[in-house]
Design an enzyme around this catalytic site. Structure first.
Site, PDB file in Angstrom:
ATOM      1  N   ASN A  85       0.740  -1.104   0.143  1.00 50.40           N
ATOM      2  CA  ASN A  85       0.026  -0.004  -0.046  1.00 50.40           C
ATOM      3  C   ASN A  85       0.748   1.289  -0.025  1.00 50.40           C
ATOM      4  O   ASN A  85       0.271   2.298  -0.374  1.00 50.40           O
ATOM      5  CB  ASN A  85      -0.879  -0.082   1.246  1.00 50.40           C
ATOM      6  N   TYR A  95       2.740  10.625 -11.236  1.00 51.53           N
ATOM      7  CA  TYR A  95       2.042   9.882 -10.644  1.00 51.53           C
ATOM      8  C   TYR A  95       1.151   8.965 -11.302  1.00 51.53           C
ATOM      9  O   TYR A  95       1.038   7.719 -11.134  1.00 51.53           O
ATOM     10  CB  TYR A  95       1.022  10.733  -9.601  1.00 51.53           C
ATOM     11  N   LYS A 144       1.613   4.915 -11.339  1.00 52.87           N
ATOM     12  CA  LYS A 144       0.265   3.963 -10.786  1.00 52.87           C
ATOM     13  C   LYS A 144      -0.058   3.165 -11.855  1.00 52.87           C
ATOM     14  O   LYS A 144      -0.426   1.946 -11.803  1.00 52.87           O
ATOM     15  CB  LYS A 144      -0.734   4.887 -10.319  1.00 52.87           C
TER      16      LYS A 144
END
Length: 267
Positions: free
Chosen positions: A104, A172, A176
Site C-alpha cells: 500500500n 503519479y 500507478k
C-alpha cells in the site's frame, strides 16, 4: 468480525476469513493502510504494520489492540531491498507464515506538467510507487511459494494512470499505471506457484491525499458532489473491504484483477 458474549459477560470472537493467518500491510501508519490493517485484525489475522515512521505505526498497533486484535509494528523503507527482505523475514519469525501481503505504501507528487516536473519528484515516485511494489512482490512471493498454501498479494494502485488521467500529475499517473501493469504480469508469473496477485485502484478517498492545496474536508465534500458520479469520496473502509475480498478465499479465481473503486469517475 462478529462477536458474542458469554454468560460471564466477556466478549468472544467468532471465526472469520483470516483467523490464524498472518497479514503484512505496508504504508500502514495512516489512511487506507491503517484502515486495511484494522480490518484484517478485526477478521482474526495477526497483522504486521510496516512503514517508515515508528510513531504512526505504533498508533495503528494501539488501535488494533484496543479493538482486541493482534498486531506488531516494523519500520522499513520499501525502496530498500534489504529492508523489504528483512521485513518479510521478521514477519515470519514472529508469526510463522506470510499468508497475505498488501503493498500500500505510495506517494503523490504533482501539480506540474510534464515539461516542468522536477526530476527528484519523478525519481521519488518511481522509487516508492513502482520499485517499492516490485521489491515487495519479490520478497513476498519468495516466501509464499515455499508455503503449502501459497498466499495472496494485493497491490494498491490508483484509478489515475491505467484507468483515467488528469492534467498536472504525469509522474503519479505513470507510476500507478506501472503498478497496474506490474500486478497483472506478476499474477501470471506466479499463480502456478500458488500465489494470487491482484490490485485495487481507488479514486478520491477520505484521506489527506485527495485534498487540494488549502482545501478542507468540507470543501472537498462540496467539490465531489459535482466531480464524482457517486457524489462523494470513497471511505477508507470501502477500500479496505475490497482489499479483504481480493485476499480472501471468496476471490479464489481472481488472478490479475485490477478492481477500480472510484464512484464511477473512470466508468
Amino acid at each position: 468480525m462478529m462477536s458474542t458474549r458469554t454468560s460471564t459477560g466477556t466478549s468472544t470472537r467468532t471465526p472469520s476469513r483470516f483467523t490464524d493467518q498472518t497479514v503484512l500491510v505496508t504504508g500502514a501508519g495512516s489512511g487506507i493502510g491503517r484502515t486495511v490493517a484494522r480490518a484484517f485484525a478485526a477478521e482474526g489475522a495477526a497483522v504486521v504494520v510496516a512503514g517508515r515512521t515508528a510513531a504512526s505505526l505504533d498508533e495503528t498497533v494501539a488501535l488494533i489492540e484496543k479493538e482486541g486484535g493482534t498486531a506488531v509494528a516494523i519500520t522499513a523503507d520499501v525502496t530498500r531491498s534489504q529492508d523489504v527482505r528483512a521485513l518479510v523475514d521478521r514477519t515470519v519469525e514472529r508469526f510463522g507464515s506470510l499468508d497475505v501481503a498488501v503493498n500500500n505504501a505510495g506517494v503523490f507528487r504533482g501539480g506540474a506538467p510534464v515539461a516542468d516536473l522536477p526530476e527528484q519528484e519523478w525519481r521519488t515516485m518511481l522509487d516508492v510507487n513502482v520499485t517499492g511494489v516490485l521489491l515487495g512482490l519479490q520478497a513476498q512471493v519468495a516466501r509464499m511459494r515455499r508455503q503449502p498454501d501459497g498466499g495472496a498479494i494485493v497491490n494498491v494502485s490508483s484509478n489515475l494512470g491505467a484507468h483515467t488521467r488528469i492534467p498536472g500529475a504525469a509522474g503519479y499517473l505513470a507510476t500507478k499505471a506501472a503498478v497496474s501493469a506490474l500486478t497483472r504480469a506478476a499474477a501470471l508469473d506466479h499463480i502456478a506457484d500458488g500465489v494470487r496477485i491482484n490490485a485495487v485502484s481507488p479514486g478520491p478517498s477520505a484521506t489527506g491525499m485527495s485534498l487540494r492545496a488549502g482545501e478542507s474536508p468540507e470543501d472537498r465534500t462540496l467539490r465531489m458532489k459535482d466531480e464524482s458520479p457517486l457524489g462523494r469520496v470513497s471511505s477508507t473502509e470501502e477500500i479496505a473491504a475490497a482489499v479483504l475480498y481480493l485476499a480472501s478465499g471468496d476471490a479464489a479465481s481472481l488472478v490479475g484483477t485490477d478492481l477500480v473503486i472510484d464512484g464511477g469517475a473512470s466508468a
